[in-house]
Design a protein around this motif. Structure first.
Motif, PDB file in Angstrom:
ATOM      1  N   LEU A   1      41.645  45.778  37.558  1.00 43.35           N
ATOM      2  CA  LEU A   1      41.059  44.751  38.566  1.00 43.35           C
ATOM      3  C   LEU A   1      42.201  43.626  38.679  1.00 43.35           C
ATOM      4  CD1 LEU A   1      38.989  44.464  40.159  1.00 43.35           C
ATOM      5  CD2 LEU A   1      37.967  42.807  38.527  1.00 43.35           C
ATOM      6  N   TYR A   2      42.774  43.708  39.914  1.00 41.70           N
ATOM      7  CA  TYR A   2      43.842  42.473  40.245  1.00 41.70           C
ATOM      8  C   TYR A   2      43.070  41.590  41.037  1.00 41.70           C
ATOM      9  CZ  TYR A   2      47.293  45.763  38.302  1.00 41.70           C
ATOM     10  OH  TYR A   2      48.046  46.535  37.389  1.00 41.70           O
ATOM     11  N   LEU A   3      43.194  40.414  40.254  1.00 39.40           N
ATOM     12  CA  LEU A   3      42.501  39.147  40.765  1.00 39.40           C
ATOM     13  C   LEU A   3      43.392  38.150  41.472  1.00 39.40           C
ATOM     14  CD1 LEU A   3      39.824  38.707  37.844  1.00 39.40           C
ATOM     15  CD2 LEU A   3      39.373  39.577  40.231  1.00 39.40           C
ATOM     16  N   CYS A   4      42.909  37.614  42.608  1.00 35.49           N
ATOM     17  CA  CYS A   4      43.756  36.651  43.085  1.00 35.49           C
ATOM     18  C   CYS A   4      42.969  35.447  43.002  1.00 35.49           C
ATOM     19  CB  CYS A   4      44.045  37.023  44.458  1.00 35.49           C
ATOM     20  SG  CYS A   4      44.599  35.501  45.654  1.00 35.49           S
ATOM     21  N   ALA A   5      43.428  34.285  42.763  1.00 31.05           N
ATOM     22  CA  ALA A   5      43.042  32.794  42.707  1.00 31.05           C
ATOM     23  C   ALA A   5      43.537  32.077  43.499  1.00 31.05           C
ATOM     24  CB  ALA A   5      42.677  32.379  41.144  1.00 31.05           C
TER      25      ALA A   5
ATOM     26  N   GLN B   1      43.192  42.404  35.152  1.00 27.35           N
ATOM     27  CA  GLN B   1      42.189  42.255  34.201  1.00 27.35           C
ATOM     28  C   GLN B   1      41.919  43.938  33.746  1.00 27.35           C
ATOM     29  OE1 GLN B   1      38.253  41.155  35.538  1.00 27.35           O
ATOM     30  NE2 GLN B   1      37.548  40.822  33.235  1.00 27.35           N
ATOM     31  N   ALA B   2      42.310  44.209  32.712  1.00 27.30           N
ATOM     32  CA  ALA B   2      42.341  45.680  32.350  1.00 27.30           C
ATOM     33  C   ALA B   2      40.636  45.721  31.935  1.00 27.30           C
ATOM     34  CB  ALA B   2      43.120  45.920  31.098  1.00 27.30           C
ATOM     35  N   LEU B   3      40.245  46.890  31.813  1.00 32.65           N
ATOM     36  CA  LEU B   3      39.000  47.096  31.238  1.00 32.65           C
ATOM     37  C   LEU B   3      38.529  46.464  29.998  1.00 32.65           C
ATOM     38  CD1 LEU B   3      36.499  48.662  32.842  1.00 32.65           C
ATOM     39  CD2 LEU B   3      37.036  50.732  31.593  1.00 32.65           C
ATOM     40  N   GLY B   4      37.288  45.607  30.056  1.00 33.77           N
ATOM     41  CA  GLY B   4      37.178  45.260  28.834  1.00 33.77           C
ATOM     42  C   GLY B   4      37.869  44.138  28.178  1.00 33.77           C
ATOM     43  N   GLN B   5      38.757  43.564  28.934  1.00 26.43           N
ATOM     44  CA  GLN B   5      39.440  42.316  28.753  1.00 26.43           C
ATOM     45  C   GLN B   5      39.359  41.394  29.551  1.00 26.43           C
ATOM     46  OE1 GLN B   5      43.529  43.454  27.802  1.00 26.43           O
ATOM     47  NE2 GLN B   5      42.923  45.522  26.869  1.00 26.43           N
TER      48      GLN B   5
ATOM     49  N   VAL C   1      37.978  33.028  48.721  1.00 25.05           N
ATOM     50  CA  VAL C   1      38.989  33.899  48.684  1.00 25.05           C
ATOM     51  C   VAL C   1      38.870  35.157  48.974  1.00 25.05           C
ATOM     52  CG1 VAL C   1      40.995  34.531  46.748  1.00 25.05           C
ATOM     53  CG2 VAL C   1      39.905  32.143  46.784  1.00 25.05           C
ATOM     54  N   THR C   2      39.523  36.018  49.776  1.00 24.55           N
ATOM     55  CA  THR C   2      39.321  37.259  50.230  1.00 24.55           C
ATOM     56  C   THR C   2      40.755  38.231  49.597  1.00 24.55           C
ATOM     57  OG1 THR C   2      40.505  36.819  52.308  1.00 24.55           O
ATOM     58  CG2 THR C   2      38.139  36.766  52.113  1.00 24.55           C
ATOM     59  N   GLN C   3      40.289  39.357  49.421  1.00 26.72           N
ATOM     60  CA  GLN C   3      41.345  40.049  48.847  1.00 26.72           C
ATOM     61  C   GLN C   3      41.131  41.391  49.401  1.00 26.72           C
ATOM     62  OE1 GLN C   3      40.759  38.948  44.319  1.00 26.72           O
ATOM     63  NE2 GLN C   3      42.434  40.395  44.530  1.00 26.72           N
ATOM     64  N   SER C   4      42.054  42.343  49.896  1.00 27.00           N
ATOM     65  CA  SER C   4      42.243  43.609  50.281  1.00 27.00           C
ATOM     66  C   SER C   4      43.182  44.485  49.650  1.00 27.00           C
ATOM     67  CB  SER C   4      42.275  43.517  51.843  1.00 27.00           C
ATOM     68  OG  SER C   4      43.706  42.931  52.179  1.00 27.00           O
ATOM     69  N   PRO C   5      42.895  46.001  49.514  1.00 28.10           N
ATOM     70  CA  PRO C   5      41.810  46.509  49.657  1.00 28.10           C
ATOM     71  C   PRO C   5      40.923  46.088  48.594  1.00 28.10           C
ATOM     72  CG  PRO C   5      43.442  48.139  48.819  1.00 28.10           C
ATOM     73  CD  PRO C   5      44.079  46.716  48.934  1.00 28.10           C
ATOM     74  N   THR C   6      39.663  46.641  48.703  1.00 29.62           N
ATOM     75  CA  THR C   6      38.529  46.619  47.380  1.00 29.62           C
ATOM     76  C   THR C   6      39.165  47.645  46.477  1.00 29.62           C
ATOM     77  OG1 THR C   6      37.007  47.911  48.636  1.00 29.62           O
ATOM     78  CG2 THR C   6      36.833  45.645  49.036  1.00 29.62           C
ATOM     79  N   HIS C   7      39.446  48.839  46.809  1.00 30.70           N
ATOM     80  CA  HIS C   7      39.601  49.721  46.002  1.00 30.70           C
ATOM     81  C   HIS C   7      40.900  50.552  46.461  1.00 30.70           C
ATOM     82  CE1 HIS C   7      35.423  49.280  45.185  1.00 30.70           C
ATOM     83  NE2 HIS C   7      35.580  49.794  43.911  1.00 30.70           N
ATOM     84  N   LEU C   8      41.606  51.072  45.440  1.00 31.94           N
ATOM     85  CA  LEU C   8      42.836  51.704  45.843  1.00 31.94           C
ATOM     86  C   LEU C   8      43.114  52.914  44.730  1.00 31.94           C
ATOM     87  CD1 LEU C   8      44.672  51.450  48.023  1.00 31.94           C
ATOM     88  CD2 LEU C   8      46.028  49.742  46.535  1.00 31.94           C
ATOM     89  N   ILE C   9      43.553  54.077  45.001  1.00 34.31           N
ATOM     90  CA  ILE C   9      43.980  55.004  44.167  1.00 34.31           C
ATOM     91  C   ILE C   9      45.383  55.488  44.467  1.00 34.31           C
ATOM     92  CG2 ILE C   9      43.381  57.313  43.196  1.00 34.31           C
ATOM     93  CD1 ILE C   9      40.605  57.063  44.128  1.00 34.31           C
ATOM     94  N   LYS C  10      46.267  55.357  43.369  1.00 27.16           N
ATOM     95  CA  LYS C  10      47.648  55.783  43.527  1.00 27.16           C
ATOM     96  C   LYS C  10      47.956  56.951  42.328  1.00 27.16           C
ATOM     97  CE  LYS C  10      49.403  53.166  47.018  1.00 27.16           C
ATOM     98  NZ  LYS C  10      49.893  53.649  48.090  1.00 27.16           N
ATOM     99  N   THR C  11      49.241  57.416  42.473  1.00 26.25           N
ATOM    100  CA  THR C  11      49.906  58.155  41.368  1.00 26.25           C
ATOM    101  C   THR C  11      50.865  57.614  40.886  1.00 26.25           C
ATOM    102  OG1 THR C  11      51.217  59.462  42.801  1.00 26.25           O
ATOM    103  CG2 THR C  11      48.984  60.297  42.471  1.00 26.25           C
TER     104      THR C  11
ATOM    105  N   PRO D   1      37.302  38.775  45.131  1.00 26.57           N
ATOM    106  CA  PRO D   1      36.471  39.811  44.243  1.00 26.57           C
ATOM    107  C   PRO D   1      37.317  40.717  43.625  1.00 26.57           C
ATOM    108  CG  PRO D   1      36.565  39.899  46.553  1.00 26.57           C
ATOM    109  CD  PRO D   1      36.996  38.671  46.556  1.00 26.57           C
ATOM    110  N   GLY D   2      38.789  40.918  43.896  1.00 24.72           N
ATOM    111  CA  GLY D   2      39.367  41.765  43.213  1.00 24.72           C
ATOM    112  C   GLY D   2      39.797  42.959  43.887  1.00 24.72           C
ATOM    113  N   THR D   3      40.917  43.485  43.410  1.00 24.52           N
ATOM    114  CA  THR D   3      41.081  44.913  44.101  1.00 24.52           C
ATOM    115  C   THR D   3      41.403  45.852  42.803  1.00 24.52           C
ATOM    116  OG1 THR D   3      42.509  44.271  46.005  1.00 24.52           O
ATOM    117  CG2 THR D   3      42.914  46.357  45.094  1.00 24.52           C
ATOM    118  N   ARG D   4      40.509  46.820  42.814  1.00 25.50           N
ATOM    119  CA  ARG D   4      40.392  47.776  41.584  1.00 25.50           C
ATOM    120  C   ARG D   4      41.419  48.673  41.973  1.00 25.50           C
ATOM    121  NH1 ARG D   4      37.915  47.987  37.232  1.00 25.50           N
ATOM    122  NH2 ARG D   4      36.315  46.302  38.028  1.00 25.50           N
TER     123      ARG D   4
END
Lengths: 116, 114
Positions: B88-92, B37-41, B4-14, B107-110
């Protein structure tokens, strides 16, 4: 509703010792149970699953899990821990949705730390 | 055999912006699920696509929408971004025709929302 619980936030084990990561579940009907592992900044990696059959399920990297219906548990085990096993482990149950490709419900995760 | 592939790996938005995340399933798989997946969950189910239709949906607002294409790839769109959408957004992906299918994750998109 289906749910899983991982009672330990963190498990610490010395390298070479056996490890156990605990998981209990609550389901209606027969459970479909999974273990996934997550390394830092990575996605989830499938380790093993229980659908039916033998209560002891063997998976990747020497891991195994024991399904116990009377205790509604599905603990993850490994006879001899490696430092490289250090990661975040998730127990999960598959929801009894509209098809076999149903959503996965995850536990909160257990961080496994193996010290040299 | 690509996983499974995901894009992009990282993203910053406002806040208030819109974002589109992409996923290509494992070869032979026809069903795509998205998780947040929120941090720590643990991951939380957002929705699932099969035959280009949303088949199941978790407890997420309508700001979260998706699409599946004829080649089984999928997009997750989030409108009017909130700070709380940082995760982190995960695709399965999985195959519907196997009664004991396993969902395999990318691998997810953060996503970071500022």
């Amino acid at each position: 509703a289906q749910s899983v619980a991982q009672p330990e936030d963190q498990v610490n084990v010395a390298e070479g010792n056996p490890l156990t990561v605990k998981c209990t579940y609550s389901v209606s009907g027969n459970p479909y149970l999974f273990w996934y592992v997550q390394y830092p900044n990575r996605g989830l990696q499938f380790l093993l699953k229980y659908i039916t059959g033998d209560n002891l399920v063997k998976g990747s990297y020497g891991f195994e899990a024991e399904f116990n219906k009377s205790q509604t548990s599905f603990h993850l085990k490994k006879p001899s821990a490696l430092v490289s096993d250090s990661a975040l482990y998730f127990c999960a149950v598959r929801d009894r949705g509209w098809s076999s490709a149903s959503k996965i419900i995850f536990g909160s995760g257990t961080r496994l730390s193996i010290r040299p | 055999d690509a996983g499974v592939t995901q894009s992009p790996t990282h993203l910053i938005k406002t806040r208030g912006q819109q974002v589109t995340l992409r996923c290509s399933p494992k070869s032979g798989h026809d069903t795509v699920s998205w998780y947040q997946q929120a941090l720590g969950q643990g991951p939380q189910f957002i929705f699932q696509y099969y035959e280009e239709e949303e088949r199941q949906r978790g407890n997420f607002p309508d700001r979260f929408s998706g699409h599946q294409f004829p080649n089984y790839s999928s997009e997750l769109n989030v409108n009017a971004l909130l700070l709380g959408d940082s995760a982190l957004y995960l695709c399965a992906s999985s195959a519907l025709d196997r009664s004991q299918e396993t969902q395999y994750f990318g691998p997810g998109t953060r996503l970071l929302v500022l």
